[in-house]
Design a protein around this motif. Structure first.
Motif, PDB file in Angstrom:
ATOM      1  N   GLN A  57      49.902  80.708  48.197  1.00  0.00           N
ATOM      2  CA  GLN A  57      50.439  81.589  49.343  1.00  0.00           C
ATOM      3  C   GLN A  57      49.231  82.114  49.751  1.00  0.00           C
ATOM      4  OE1 GLN A  57      53.162  84.187  46.830  1.00  0.00           O
ATOM      5  NE2 GLN A  57      54.460  83.780  48.569  1.00  0.00           N
ATOM      6  N   PRO A  58      48.413  81.653  50.760  1.00  0.00           N
ATOM      7  CA  PRO A  58      47.044  82.201  51.274  1.00  0.00           C
ATOM      8  C   PRO A  58      47.631  83.576  52.011  1.00  0.00           C
ATOM      9  CG  PRO A  58      47.760  79.933  52.639  1.00  0.00           C
ATOM     10  CD  PRO A  58      48.622  80.469  51.279  1.00  0.00           C
ATOM     11  N   SER A  59      46.925  84.571  51.623  1.00  0.00           N
ATOM     12  CA  SER A  59      47.137  86.022  52.213  1.00  0.00           C
ATOM     13  C   SER A  59      46.189  86.589  53.103  1.00  0.00           C
ATOM     14  CB  SER A  59      47.564  86.736  51.081  1.00  0.00           C
ATOM     15  OG  SER A  59      46.251  86.976  50.070  1.00  0.00           O
ATOM     16  N   TRP A  60      44.813  86.110  52.926  1.00  0.00           N
ATOM     17  CA  TRP A  60      43.708  86.716  53.839  1.00  0.00           C
ATOM     18  C   TRP A  60      42.838  85.545  54.029  1.00  0.00           C
ATOM     19  CZ3 TRP A  60      43.547  91.362  56.121  1.00  0.00           C
ATOM     20  CH2 TRP A  60      42.698  91.691  56.531  1.00  0.00           C
ATOM     21  N   MET A  61      42.057  85.669  54.956  1.00  0.00           N
ATOM     22  CA  MET A  61      41.009  84.944  55.221  1.00  0.00           C
ATOM     23  C   MET A  61      39.533  85.503  55.591  1.00  0.00           C
ATOM     24  SD  MET A  61      42.567  82.108  57.543  1.00  0.00           S
ATOM     25  CE  MET A  61      43.065  82.977  58.639  1.00  0.00           C
ATOM     26  N   THR A  62      38.462  85.319  55.058  1.00  0.00           N
ATOM     27  CA  THR A  62      37.237  85.575  55.603  1.00  0.00           C
ATOM     28  C   THR A  62      36.611  84.430  55.977  1.00  0.00           C
ATOM     29  OG1 THR A  62      37.141  87.685  53.910  1.00  0.00           O
ATOM     30  CG2 THR A  62      35.092  86.750  54.670  1.00  0.00           C
ATOM     31  N   PHE A  63      35.962  84.670  57.173  1.00  0.00           N
ATOM     32  CA  PHE A  63      35.151  83.620  57.739  1.00  0.00           C
ATOM     33  C   PHE A  63      33.808  83.670  57.910  1.00  0.00           C
ATOM     34  CE2 PHE A  63      33.675  81.280  62.019  1.00  0.00           C
ATOM     35  CZ  PHE A  63      33.764  80.063  61.373  1.00  0.00           C
ATOM     36  N   ASP A  64      32.952  82.784  56.971  1.00  0.00           N
ATOM     37  CA  ASP A  64      31.389  82.735  57.103  1.00  0.00           C
ATOM     38  C   ASP A  64      30.807  81.979  58.198  1.00  0.00           C
ATOM     39  OD1 ASP A  64      28.582  82.818  56.647  1.00  0.00           O
ATOM     40  OD2 ASP A  64      29.076  82.017  54.540  1.00  0.00           O
ATOM     41  N   SER A  65      30.531  82.494  59.350  1.00  0.00           N
ATOM     42  CA  SER A  65      30.161  81.859  60.370  1.00  0.00           C
ATOM     43  C   SER A  65      28.722  80.930  60.571  1.00  0.00           C
ATOM     44  CB  SER A  65      30.091  82.732  61.683  1.00  0.00           C
ATOM     45  OG  SER A  65      28.974  83.614  61.494  1.00  0.00           O
ATOM     46  N   ASP A  66      27.926  81.392  59.527  1.00  0.00           N
ATOM     47  CA  ASP A  66      26.986  80.319  59.253  1.00  0.00           C
ATOM     48  C   ASP A  66      27.127  79.165  58.530  1.00  0.00           C
ATOM     49  OD1 ASP A  66      25.169  82.471  60.338  1.00  0.00           O
ATOM     50  OD2 ASP A  66      24.769  83.589  58.299  1.00  0.00           O
ATOM     51  N   SER A  67      28.022  79.265  57.464  1.00  0.00           N
ATOM     52  CA  SER A  67      28.342  77.925  56.869  1.00  0.00           C
ATOM     53  C   SER A  67      29.714  77.482  57.299  1.00  0.00           C
ATOM     54  CB  SER A  67      28.640  78.378  55.270  1.00  0.00           C
ATOM     55  OG  SER A  67      29.520  79.142  55.125  1.00  0.00           O
ATOM     56  N   ARG A  68      30.341  78.094  58.181  1.00  0.00           N
ATOM     57  CA  ARG A  68      31.543  77.740  58.728  1.00  0.00           C
ATOM     58  C   ARG A  68      32.415  77.441  57.648  1.00  0.00           C
ATOM     59  NH1 ARG A  68      32.059  78.019  63.876  1.00  0.00           N
ATOM     60  NH2 ARG A  68      34.114  76.863  63.653  1.00  0.00           N
ATOM     61  N   ILE A  69      32.557  78.251  56.741  1.00  0.00           N
ATOM     62  CA  ILE A  69      33.668  78.200  55.732  1.00  0.00           C
ATOM     63  C   ILE A  69      34.638  79.456  55.682  1.00  0.00           C
ATOM     64  CG2 ILE A  69      33.826  78.360  53.098  1.00  0.00           C
ATOM     65  CD1 ILE A  69      32.537  75.791  53.861  1.00  0.00           C
ATOM     66  N   ILE A  70      35.911  79.045  55.587  1.00  0.00           N
ATOM     67  CA  ILE A  70      37.095  79.999  55.531  1.00  0.00           C
ATOM     68  C   ILE A  70      37.295  79.996  54.006  1.00  0.00           C
ATOM     69  CG2 ILE A  70      39.321  80.637  56.124  1.00  0.00           C
ATOM     70  CD1 ILE A  70      39.266  78.574  58.610  1.00  0.00           C
ATOM     71  N   TYR A  71      37.428  81.593  53.613  1.00  0.00           N
ATOM     72  CA  TYR A  71      37.864  81.679  52.268  1.00  0.00           C
ATOM     73  C   TYR A  71      38.998  82.444  52.280  1.00  0.00           C
ATOM     74  CZ  TYR A  71      32.867  80.898  51.106  1.00  0.00           C
ATOM     75  OH  TYR A  71      31.868  80.232  50.834  1.00  0.00           O
ATOM     76  N   ALA A  72      40.038  81.817  51.514  1.00  0.00           N
ATOM     77  CA  ALA A  72      41.520  82.235  51.394  1.00  0.00           C
ATOM     78  C   ALA A  72      41.964  82.490  50.194  1.00  0.00           C
ATOM     79  CB  ALA A  72      42.256  81.178  51.971  1.00  0.00           C
ATOM     80  N   SER A  73      42.493  84.078  50.185  1.00  0.00           N
ATOM     81  CA  SER A  73      42.929  84.477  48.914  1.00  0.00           C
ATOM     82  C   SER A  73      44.155  83.825  48.573  1.00  0.00           C
ATOM     83  CB  SER A  73      42.869  85.949  48.765  1.00  0.00           C
ATOM     84  OG  SER A  73      41.811  86.488  48.983  1.00  0.00           O
ATOM     85  N   ASP A  74      44.648  83.865  47.381  1.00  0.00           N
ATOM     86  CA  ASP A  74      46.148  83.350  46.940  1.00  0.00           C
ATOM     87  C   ASP A  74      46.825  84.703  46.563  1.00  0.00           C
ATOM     88  OD1 ASP A  74      48.514  81.942  46.317  1.00  0.00           O
ATOM     89  OD2 ASP A  74      47.090  80.587  45.098  1.00  0.00           O
ATOM     90  N   GLU A  75      48.063  85.036  47.000  1.00  0.00           N
ATOM     91  CA  GLU A  75      48.883  86.001  46.621  1.00  0.00           C
ATOM     92  C   GLU A  75      49.591  85.540  45.505  1.00  0.00           C
ATOM     93  OE1 GLU A  75      51.168  89.807  48.469  1.00  0.00           O
ATOM     94  OE2 GLU A  75      50.191  88.547  49.774  1.00  0.00           O
ATOM     95  N   SER A  76      49.975  84.348  45.290  1.00  0.00           N
ATOM     96  CA  SER A  76      50.917  83.687  44.264  1.00  0.00           C
ATOM     97  C   SER A  76      50.478  84.379  42.827  1.00  0.00           C
ATOM     98  CB  SER A  76      51.073  82.301  44.127  1.00  0.00           C
ATOM     99  OG  SER A  76      49.800  81.568  44.051  1.00  0.00           O
ATOM    100  N   THR A  77      51.631  84.344  42.118  1.00  0.00           N
ATOM    101  CA  THR A  77      51.053  84.869  40.566  1.00  0.00           C
ATOM    102  C   THR A  77      51.750  83.982  39.522  1.00  0.00           C
ATOM    103  OG1 THR A  77      53.302  86.063  40.664  1.00  0.00           O
ATOM    104  CG2 THR A  77      51.451  87.354  41.335  1.00  0.00           C
ATOM    105  N   SER A  78      52.288  82.851  40.131  1.00  0.00           N
ATOM    106  CA  SER A  78      52.746  81.547  39.097  1.00  0.00           C
ATOM    107  C   SER A  78      51.871  80.583  39.300  1.00  0.00           C
ATOM    108  CB  SER A  78      54.317  81.365  39.290  1.00  0.00           C
ATOM    109  OG  SER A  78      54.291  80.996  40.717  1.00  0.00           O
ATOM    110  N   GLY A  79      51.916  79.566  38.331  1.00  0.00           N
ATOM    111  CA  GLY A  79      51.104  78.465  38.431  1.00  0.00           C
ATOM    112  C   GLY A  79      49.522  78.930  38.188  1.00  0.00           C
ATOM    113  N   SER A  80      48.732  78.442  38.992  1.00  0.00           N
ATOM    114  CA  SER A  80      47.307  78.398  38.912  1.00  0.00           C
ATOM    115  C   SER A  80      46.948  78.761  40.282  1.00  0.00           C
ATOM    116  CB  SER A  80      46.609  77.206  38.500  1.00  0.00           C
ATOM    117  OG  SER A  80      45.411  77.405  38.269  1.00  0.00           O
ATOM    118  N   PRO A  81      46.917  80.307  40.579  1.00  0.00           N
ATOM    119  CA  PRO A  81      46.356  80.699  41.909  1.00  0.00           C
ATOM    120  C   PRO A  81      45.050  80.334  42.244  1.00  0.00           C
ATOM    121  CG  PRO A  81      47.491  82.516  40.805  1.00  0.00           C
ATOM    122  CD  PRO A  81      47.287  81.416  39.570  1.00  0.00           C
TER     123      PRO A  81
END
Length: 380
Positions: A57-81
């Motif tokens: 459940q990707p809940s938030w994104m941060t974009f690093d414009s230098d590396s062009r990488i989007i980092y997404a947090s996972d809001e799920s609590t089951s399985g392996s977030p």
């Protein structure tokens, strides 16, 4: 004799220049989208460019414009977030480039550094940090398990610590985390050489306030949007010659016209400062029935807020929004109606204007549920 003016140059100066920009969108279904916005004046078009299923459940994104990488947090609590890293090419194409197992309930992340990322985990009362780049073998650099003595003023919402954001101060020396459950702004000093955090004394908010999101105005003022009280607090920031920063509250306003109390069920969402203006999203206030609203404030040199306007969010439950660098466009992510809305902004007055584009993304959500659209970002 007066110089002759080329009429073509005059016409060109009076017309808006056509714009093209990419927008990244995350959806609680597990998908990240890349959209392209094209147009000028009052005529804009959104088109879908690329999609990538990152799972969870990707809940938030941060974009690093230098590396062009989007980092997404996972809001799920089951399985392996998972905390995921997605590569975004300049033409908007998306591909997974890394991931690491994280504690459950990741609702926000922030880059600090060089080369580190911190994550706030709402449901599991945790703040975690990682060294970049992410890989399947990445483990947390640090995990802070937060505690509180007993339930808060609002027992159903404040049953445990609930960090909702991680913010880096403008000096890069401190990390702050509004804790909705504990009514605290948690403060940590940063060792830039190792990326490790050291806990400082927290700032104590009024009981039942529920601090959620914040934004700095210069180095000396911090604004905090409070989800449970539906207010914004202006806090002064003091930096000692050594040790930890401290905060002091100087003003509190509601997020509605005339400092009115918000209707029952309203929840302040995100806050952003742009130039001398502050913006707040109001979820479930129904000020523009059936749509919710965006509130804006002007700021004086001392950081005092003056309510400026309230406008439609173009949908319901505006969880997130982002202002472009030029300051002339705002993209709003309406969670429940799962639509991306783009509105005009006047950089001089700070006023939000007409809606120029809207697009449904994925399936619609249900109010008070972790589904629908979760976050929006400009590719800048």
């Amino acid at each position: 004799m007066s110089p002759r003016i080329n009429p073509l140059l005059l016409v060109s100066a009076l017309l808006d220049v056509a714009a093209t920009a990419n927008i990244f969108v995350s959806h609680y279904s597990g998908t990240i989208y890349s959209l392209t916005l094209t147009g000028s004046g009052s005529e804009y078009t959104l088109t879908q460019n690329s999609t990538l299923n990152v799972g969870g459940q990707p809940s938030w994104m941060t974009f690093d414009s230098d590396s062009r990488i989007i980092y997404a947090s996972d809001e799920s609590t089951s399985g392996s977030p998972q905390l995921t890293a997605t590569s975004a090419s300049k033409d908007g194409k998306l591909s997974l480039s890394g991931k690491a197992t994280q504690p459950g309930g990741g609702v926000h992340n922030v880059l600090y550094g060089p080369g580190y990322i911190a994550v706030a985990h709402y449901q599991t009362s945790t703040i975690s940090t990682y060294k970049l780049p992410l890989s399947s073998g990445s483990s947390a650099l640090q995990k802070f398990t937060l505690t509180m003595s007993g339930k808060g003023t609002n027992p159903s919402r404040q049953d445990a610590p609930h960090p909702h954001e991680v913010i880096i101060d403008p000096t890069g020396n401190f990390l702050l985390s509004p804790d909705l459950g504990a009514d605290l702004i948690r403060i940590y000093s940063i060792d830039k050489s190792t990326g490790k955090l050291t806990a400082c004394p927290s700032f104590v908010e009024v009981g039942g306030t529920g601090p959620r999101h914040g934004s700095f105005f210069g180095e000396d003022i911090l604004y905090i949007g409070n989800e449970l009280a539906n207010t914004v607090h202006a806090l002064t920031v003091t930096y000692p010659t050594s040790g930890c920063l401290s905060l002091s509250r100087i003003q509190s306003l509601t997020t509605l016209t005339g400092n009115k109390t918000a209707p029952s069920g309203t929840k302040v969402g995100e806050v952003h400062v742009k130039d001398k203006f502050l913006y707040v999203s109001n979820r479930r206030d129904l000020s523009f029935t059936p749509n919710d609203s965006m509130a804006s404030f002007s700021l004086d040199s001392a950081g005092k807020m003056t309510f400026q306007q309230i406008t439609s969010s173009g949908g319901t439950y505006p969880r997130t929004f982002s202002i472009n660098k030029a300051g002339d466009l705002v993209v709003i992510g309406d969670q429940t109606t799962a639509n991306v809305v783009v509105v005009k902004r006047d950089p001089a007055t700070g006023l939000l204007g007409t809606q120029v584009a809207s697009m449904r993304i994925g399936s619609v959500g249900q109010a008070e549920n972790d589904n629908g659209l979760s976050a929006v970002l400009w590719d800048e």
